[in-house]
Design a protein around this motif. Structure first.
Motif, PDB file in Angstrom:
ATOM      1  N   VAL A   7     -33.562 -51.806 -13.058  1.00  0.00           N
ATOM      2  CA  VAL A   7     -33.647 -52.932 -12.587  1.00  0.00           C
ATOM      3  C   VAL A   7     -35.067 -53.925 -12.569  1.00  0.00           C
ATOM      4  O   VAL A   7     -35.990 -53.204 -11.368  1.00  0.00           O
ATOM      5  CB  VAL A   7     -32.345 -52.636 -11.390  1.00  0.00           C
ATOM      6  CG1 VAL A   7     -32.282 -54.268 -10.446  1.00  0.00           C
ATOM      7  CG2 VAL A   7     -31.885 -52.090 -11.424  1.00  0.00           C
ATOM      8  N   ALA A   8     -34.748 -55.287 -12.980  1.00  0.00           N
ATOM      9  CA  ALA A   8     -35.968 -55.523 -12.417  1.00  0.00           C
ATOM     10  C   ALA A   8     -35.670 -57.251 -11.825  1.00  0.00           C
ATOM     11  O   ALA A   8     -34.586 -56.760 -11.650  1.00  0.00           O
ATOM     12  CB  ALA A   8     -36.463 -56.401 -13.499  1.00  0.00           C
ATOM     13  N   GLU A   9     -36.148 -56.804 -10.659  1.00  0.00           N
ATOM     14  CA  GLU A   9     -36.591 -58.444  -9.371  1.00  0.00           C
ATOM     15  C   GLU A   9     -38.114 -59.043  -9.035  1.00  0.00           C
ATOM     16  O   GLU A   9     -38.860 -57.824  -9.024  1.00  0.00           O
ATOM     17  CB  GLU A   9     -35.284 -57.462  -8.779  1.00  0.00           C
ATOM     18  CG  GLU A   9     -36.498 -56.732  -8.123  1.00  0.00           C
ATOM     19  CD  GLU A   9     -35.340 -55.376  -6.571  1.00  0.00           C
ATOM     20  OE1 GLU A   9     -33.933 -55.573  -6.712  1.00  0.00           O
ATOM     21  OE2 GLU A   9     -36.035 -54.736  -6.205  1.00  0.00           O
ATOM     22  N   PRO A  10     -37.717 -59.887  -8.203  1.00  0.00           N
ATOM     23  CA  PRO A  10     -38.764 -60.386  -7.355  1.00  0.00           C
ATOM     24  C   PRO A  10     -39.363 -59.309  -6.648  1.00  0.00           C
ATOM     25  O   PRO A  10     -38.557 -58.856  -6.220  1.00  0.00           O
ATOM     26  CB  PRO A  10     -38.913 -62.037  -7.126  1.00  0.00           C
ATOM     27  CG  PRO A  10     -37.635 -61.582  -7.552  1.00  0.00           C
ATOM     28  CD  PRO A  10     -36.906 -60.891  -8.233  1.00  0.00           C
ATOM     29  N   LEU A  11     -40.419 -59.076  -6.436  1.00  0.00           N
ATOM     30  CA  LEU A  11     -41.010 -58.348  -5.559  1.00  0.00           C
ATOM     31  C   LEU A  11     -41.195 -58.869  -3.809  1.00  0.00           C
ATOM     32  O   LEU A  11     -40.257 -57.720  -3.070  1.00  0.00           O
ATOM     33  CB  LEU A  11     -42.202 -57.623  -5.743  1.00  0.00           C
ATOM     34  CG  LEU A  11     -43.290 -56.931  -4.866  1.00  0.00           C
ATOM     35  CD1 LEU A  11     -42.464 -55.620  -4.998  1.00  0.00           C
ATOM     36  CD2 LEU A  11     -44.825 -56.768  -5.609  1.00  0.00           C
ATOM     37  N   PHE A  12     -41.070 -59.818  -3.753  1.00  0.00           N
ATOM     38  CA  PHE A  12     -40.653 -60.346  -2.527  1.00  0.00           C
ATOM     39  C   PHE A  12     -40.086 -61.016  -2.638  1.00  0.00           C
ATOM     40  O   PHE A  12     -39.641 -62.291  -3.744  1.00  0.00           O
ATOM     41  CB  PHE A  12     -42.364 -61.363  -2.446  1.00  0.00           C
ATOM     42  CG  PHE A  12     -43.389 -61.042  -2.439  1.00  0.00           C
ATOM     43  CD1 PHE A  12     -44.048 -59.726  -1.301  1.00  0.00           C
ATOM     44  CD2 PHE A  12     -44.679 -60.753  -3.779  1.00  0.00           C
ATOM     45  CE1 PHE A  12     -45.502 -59.407  -1.486  1.00  0.00           C
ATOM     46  CE2 PHE A  12     -45.185 -59.989  -3.799  1.00  0.00           C
ATOM     47  CZ  PHE A  12     -45.936 -59.375  -2.242  1.00  0.00           C
ATOM     48  N   ARG A  13     -39.571 -61.453  -1.074  1.00  0.00           N
ATOM     49  CA  ARG A  13     -38.168 -62.429  -0.658  1.00  0.00           C
ATOM     50  C   ARG A  13     -38.799 -63.978  -0.716  1.00  0.00           C
ATOM     51  O   ARG A  13     -39.638 -63.783  -0.188  1.00  0.00           O
ATOM     52  CB  ARG A  13     -37.956 -61.758   0.070  1.00  0.00           C
ATOM     53  CG  ARG A  13     -36.956 -60.606  -0.448  1.00  0.00           C
ATOM     54  CD  ARG A  13     -36.493 -59.830   1.265  1.00  0.00           C
ATOM     55  NE  ARG A  13     -37.363 -59.654   1.857  1.00  0.00           N
ATOM     56  CZ  ARG A  13     -37.755 -59.294   2.938  1.00  0.00           C
ATOM     57  NH1 ARG A  13     -35.886 -58.973   4.366  1.00  0.00           N
ATOM     58  NH2 ARG A  13     -38.464 -59.460   4.277  1.00  0.00           N
ATOM     59  N   PRO A  19     -48.528 -66.761  -0.638  1.00  0.00           N
ATOM     60  CA  PRO A  19     -47.708 -67.949  -1.289  1.00  0.00           C
ATOM     61  C   PRO A  19     -47.057 -67.705  -3.075  1.00  0.00           C
ATOM     62  O   PRO A  19     -47.501 -67.328  -3.955  1.00  0.00           O
ATOM     63  CB  PRO A  19     -49.878 -68.447  -2.155  1.00  0.00           C
ATOM     64  CG  PRO A  19     -50.277 -67.260  -1.730  1.00  0.00           C
ATOM     65  CD  PRO A  19     -49.913 -66.208  -0.476  1.00  0.00           C
ATOM     66  N   MET A  20     -46.917 -65.926  -2.595  1.00  0.00           N
ATOM     67  CA  MET A  20     -46.393 -65.589  -3.893  1.00  0.00           C
ATOM     68  C   MET A  20     -45.033 -66.793  -4.275  1.00  0.00           C
ATOM     69  O   MET A  20     -44.246 -66.901  -3.969  1.00  0.00           O
ATOM     70  CB  MET A  20     -46.156 -64.515  -3.757  1.00  0.00           C
ATOM     71  CG  MET A  20     -47.307 -63.025  -3.251  1.00  0.00           C
ATOM     72  SD  MET A  20     -48.441 -62.731  -4.258  1.00  0.00           S
ATOM     73  CE  MET A  20     -47.392 -61.843  -5.180  1.00  0.00           C
TER      74      MET A  20
END
Length: 173
Positions: A7-13, A19-20
């Motif tokens: 499963v791939a997802e953004p690391l940050f919420r 500033p990610m």
């Protein structure tokens, strides 16, 4: 054994991201990470010492059976660490992604698996490991020392883009 598609997802919420990037469009597919791994001349392998302290070393590796594989002498620090605790981390820097792969290493003892890893290492590096009496050896060195073959199964991985603002997390299993 092969690595499953994670499963791939953004690391940050969004609440973490200053500033990610939290844009799902920046999430990288595992195939891109796998290409970086396959193309790397070496990786850094971090293992856990019996007392809990980390140990890191650059290692030659090959992609075999759908997984990252390494060979190490059983008496080396990394070999002893992996025998006691298979938890490890592989890190590598690529042009498109810097990767951190957390995984579990298991020693490969079946002859077919050992031959597959030996062939992949020989193809990549020309390192002439051989099978003898059910063990892997480097007969090019004095005494023909034994090597253990290890297959690393990813648990989770992190990829960081060259812009310093994008990151992807892959969860396996």
């Amino acid at each position: 054994m092969s690595v499953t598609t994670p499963v791939a997802e953004p690391l940050f919420r969004p609440q973490d991201a200053v500033p990610m990037s939290t844009d799902p469009a920046t999430v990288k597919p595992w195939a891109e990470a796998e290409a970086v791994l396959r193309g790397a001349p070496k990786v850094w392998l971090s293992t856990v010492r019996p007392g809990g302290r980390p140990h890191a070393a650059p290692v030659m590796f090959a992609w075999a059976g759908g997984a990252i594989c390494v060979a190490s002498r059983p008496g080396s620090r990394k070999g002893r660490n992996l025998a006691a605790d298979g938890r490890c981390v592989i890190t590598v820097s690529g042009d498109t992604l810097d990767l951190v792969v957390e995984g579990d290493a298991g020693r490969v003892t079946d002859p077919a698996g050992q031959r597959e890893i030996i062939a992949a290492i020989q193809e990549k590096y020309g390192w002439p490991l051989t099978m003898r009496d059910g063990s892997v050896h480097d007969d090019g060195l004095p005494g023909g020392p034994e090597y253990g073959c290890y297959r690393i199964t990813p648990v989770r991985a992190f990829g960081y883009g060259p812009d310093g603002l994008t990151a992807t997390r892959w969860r396996f299993g």
